[in-house]
Design an enzyme around this catalytic site. Structure first.
Site, PDB file in Angstrom:
ATOM      1  N   LEU A   4      22.095 -28.742  -2.568  1.00 14.12           N
ATOM      2  CA  LEU A   4      20.796 -28.192  -2.152  1.00 14.12           C
ATOM      3  C   LEU A   4      20.782 -26.665  -2.125  1.00 14.12           C
ATOM      4  O   LEU A   4      20.187 -26.057  -1.238  1.00 14.12           O
ATOM      5  CB  LEU A   4      20.374 -28.745  -0.786  1.00 14.12           C
ATOM      6  N   GLU A  35      12.515 -32.947  -0.936  1.00  9.00           N
ATOM      7  CA  GLU A  35      12.986 -33.460  -2.220  1.00  9.00           C
ATOM      8  C   GLU A  35      13.406 -34.931  -2.178  1.00  9.00           C
ATOM      9  O   GLU A  35      13.929 -35.441  -3.163  1.00  9.00           O
ATOM     10  CB  GLU A  35      14.137 -32.592  -2.740  1.00  9.00           C
ATOM     11  N   GLU A  58       0.825  -1.207   0.000  1.00  9.77           N
ATOM     12  CA  GLU A  58       0.000   0.000   0.000  1.00  9.77           C
ATOM     13  C   GLU A  58       0.866   1.266   0.000  1.00  9.77           C
ATOM     14  O   GLU A  58       0.543   2.258  -0.664  1.00  9.77           O
ATOM     15  CB  GLU A  58      -0.925   0.006   1.224  1.00  9.77           C
ATOM     16  N   CYS A  60      -0.382   0.321   7.690  1.00 13.15           N
ATOM     17  CA  CYS A  60      -0.815   0.810   6.376  1.00 13.15           C
ATOM     18  C   CYS A  60      -2.139   1.562   6.465  1.00 13.15           C
ATOM     19  O   CYS A  60      -2.411   2.452   5.658  1.00 13.15           O
ATOM     20  CB  CYS A  60      -0.941  -0.357   5.404  1.00 13.15           C
ATOM     21  N   THR A  77      19.492 -40.124   0.713  1.00 14.20           N
ATOM     22  CA  THR A  77      19.678 -39.181  -0.393  1.00 14.20           C
ATOM     23  C   THR A  77      20.962 -38.379  -0.202  1.00 14.20           C
ATOM     24  O   THR A  77      21.719 -38.142  -1.148  1.00 14.20           O
ATOM     25  CB  THR A  77      18.472 -38.236  -0.503  1.00 14.20           C
ATOM     26  N   ARG A 101      21.791 -22.619  -7.289  1.00 13.09           N
ATOM     27  CA  ARG A 101      22.851 -22.104  -8.154  1.00 13.09           C
ATOM     28  C   ARG A 101      22.400 -21.832  -9.586  1.00 13.09           C
ATOM     29  O   ARG A 101      23.031 -21.057 -10.300  1.00 13.09           O
ATOM     30  CB  ARG A 101      24.047 -23.062  -8.163  1.00 13.09           C
ATOM     31  N   GLY A 151      14.521 -38.838   0.104  1.00 11.94           N
ATOM     32  CA  GLY A 151      14.088 -39.847  -0.835  1.00 11.94           C
ATOM     33  C   GLY A 151      12.693 -40.382  -0.564  1.00 11.94           C
ATOM     34  O   GLY A 151      11.899 -39.774   0.159  1.00 11.94           O
TER      35      GLY A 151
END
Length: 349
Positions: free
Chosen positions: A214, A292, A52, A86, A206, A217, A294
Site C-alpha cells: 500500500l 481499495e 498569490e 494574502c 484483502t 513505489r 475488498g
C-alpha cells in the site's frame, strides 16, 4: 478581458500542488495587465507561500501591479496561519481588481477576504468557472463543510464481474497470475493517485490474502497513511503493512498499545462503524481517503452512502469464480480506456 480563460489557467496551475498541499486547498493565481499575463504561481507545499504570494513575487516590474487584475480560483485568505494573510499583500501592492473562482468554505475565511479587499477599495468579482473551481477542491470543501474526509472508492473487476479469483481453488502460482486484473500502466496510474490522497484503506481479508504494501513505489511522491480494519486483531504482525515504514492505523475492537508508525484505534464494529471511522480520520486531519478493497469493505461505504467518488476498471479478463465485485450507481463523469481496460469514474448522486 476573458475572465474564463485566465481562471482556467489558475485551475491548471493549482493542479501542480496535488499531493503536496493537504490539508490546504489547491490554488493557482494569475496576474494580468493590459490583457497579458505578467505573473503566475501556485501553492506548492503545505506551510509554504500561497499562490498569490508566488504570483506577485514572479512579477518583474512591480509598478505594473497597480493597474493589474489578480485571478485566483479560491478566495484569498485574510487570517494569519502558517503564512501571513494574502489579502495584506494584495493591499500592499494596490492591485486594482481581484477575480475569484469561489468563496473559501473555511470558517476563518468564508467571505472575509472579499470583505477586506472591498473595504480598501479593491474591486472583486466572484463565481468565474465556479463549478470547475469547486470540483478541483472537492476534497477541501467536503472536509471543512461536512467535517469528514472525502472518500474515493477504487477497484478493478473482470468481464464476468469478479474482483478477485477464488484462492481456495487455485495454486499459489495460478492465483498470483489471475488476481492481477489490470496491467502495469494502470498500476502506475493508481500509484500516482495514491500520492494525491492522504490515506488508503483495505479490509482484513484483502490484507490477509494479498499482503499489499500500500505504498506509491511506482510513482514519485508521498505515501498515503495506511489504514486497515482488523476487528479481532487476527492479522499476523509480519505483514508488509506492519513494517513501520509508513504511518499505519489499525481499527479494531481489541485494546492494543501503539508503536512507532503503527496506531491501534479501538472502535465498535456496528452499523455506525464507517461513520465513526471517518470521524476519527477527520480529527487526525486526514482530508481524503481512497478505499481499495475488498468487496465487503467497499459495499459498507456504498450501503452507508458515505462515499463521494468511485473509479472502476472493467477488464476484458475472465475469472469464472471468485469474489463478486460491488455494485455501484452514480453520476458518470468520465469514461476512458487504458490498455484495453475500460475506466469509469462516478460521483455520488
Amino acid at each position: 478581458m476573458n475572465n474564463e480563460f485566465f481562471m482556467q489557467r489558475c485551475i491548471e496551475l493549482a493542479k501542480n500542488g496535488a499531493g503536496n498541499v493537504s490539508p490546504n486547498p489547491l490554488v493557482g493565481c494569475v496576474i494580468v495587465n493590459d490583457g497579458k499575463i505578467i505573473g503566475e504561481g501556485w501553492h506548492q507545499k503545505f506551510g509554504m507561500e500561497h499562490a498569490e504570494v508566488n504570483a506577485i513575487n514572479s512579477v518583474k516590474d512591480k509598478s505594473q501591479l497597480h493597474n493589474a487584475t489578480l485571478f485566483v480560483n479560491l478566495e484569498p485568505c485574510s487570517h494569519q496561519g502558517k503564512t501571513p494573510p494574502c489579502t495584506d499583500l494584495i493591499l500592499q501592492h494596490k492591485i486594482k481588481k481581484v477575480v475569484l473562482g469561489m468563496i473559501d468554505p473555511h470558517e476563518k475565511v468564508s467571505g472575509n477576504g472579499i470583505k477586506q479587499l472591498n473595504e480598501f477599495g479593491i474591486e472583486t468579482s466572484v463565481g468565474i468557472l465556479e463549478d470547475k473551481c469547486r470540483f478541483l477542491n472537492r476534497r477541501f470543501i467536503k472536509f471543512y463543510s461536512k467535517k469528514k474526509p472525502y472518500v474515493l472508492l477504487k477497484w478493478a473487476q473482470s468481464l464476468d464481474g469478479f474482483i478477485s479469483p477464488n484462492k481456495n481453488k487455485l495454486s499459489d502460482e495460478e492465483f498470483e497470475k489471475q488476481r492481477h486484473i489490470t496491467g502495469k500502466t494502470i498500476q502506475k496510474l493508481v500509484h500516482k493517485w495514491r500520492t494525491e490522497e492522504d490515506a488508503i484503506m483495505i479490509g482484513t481479508n484483502t490484507a490477509l490474502i494479498d499482503n499489499p504494501t500500500l505504498n506509491a513505489r511506482e510513482w514519485k511522491g508521498k505515501n498515503p497513511t495506511r489504514i486497515v480494519l482488523d476487528r479481532d486483531l487476527r492479522l499476523p504482525i509480519n505483514l508488509k503493512l506492519f513494517d513501520h515504514s509508513i504511518p499505519t492505523i489499525v481499527f479494531t475492537e481489541k485494546e492494543k498499545d501503539s508503536s512507532v508508525n503503527l496506531e491501534f484505534i479501538q472502535v465498535i464494529f456496528d452499523d455506525s462503524l464507517i461513520s465513526n471511522i471517518l470521524d476519527q480520520l477527520y480529527h487526525r486531519n486526514i482530508q481524503s481517503l481512497i478505499v481499495e478493497g475488498g468487496t465487503q469493505l467497499l459495499e459498507s461505504f456504498i450501503k452507508s452512502n458515505l462515499w463521494d467518488e468511485a473509479i472502476v476498471f472493467n477488464s476484458p479478463k475472465i475469472i469464472a469464480d471468485g469474489v463478486k465485485a460491488p455494485h455501484i450507481s452514480g453520476k458518470i463523469i468520465l469514461q476512458d480506456e487504458i490498455d484495453g481496460v475500460k475506466m469509469m469514474q462516478y460521483l455520488r448522486n
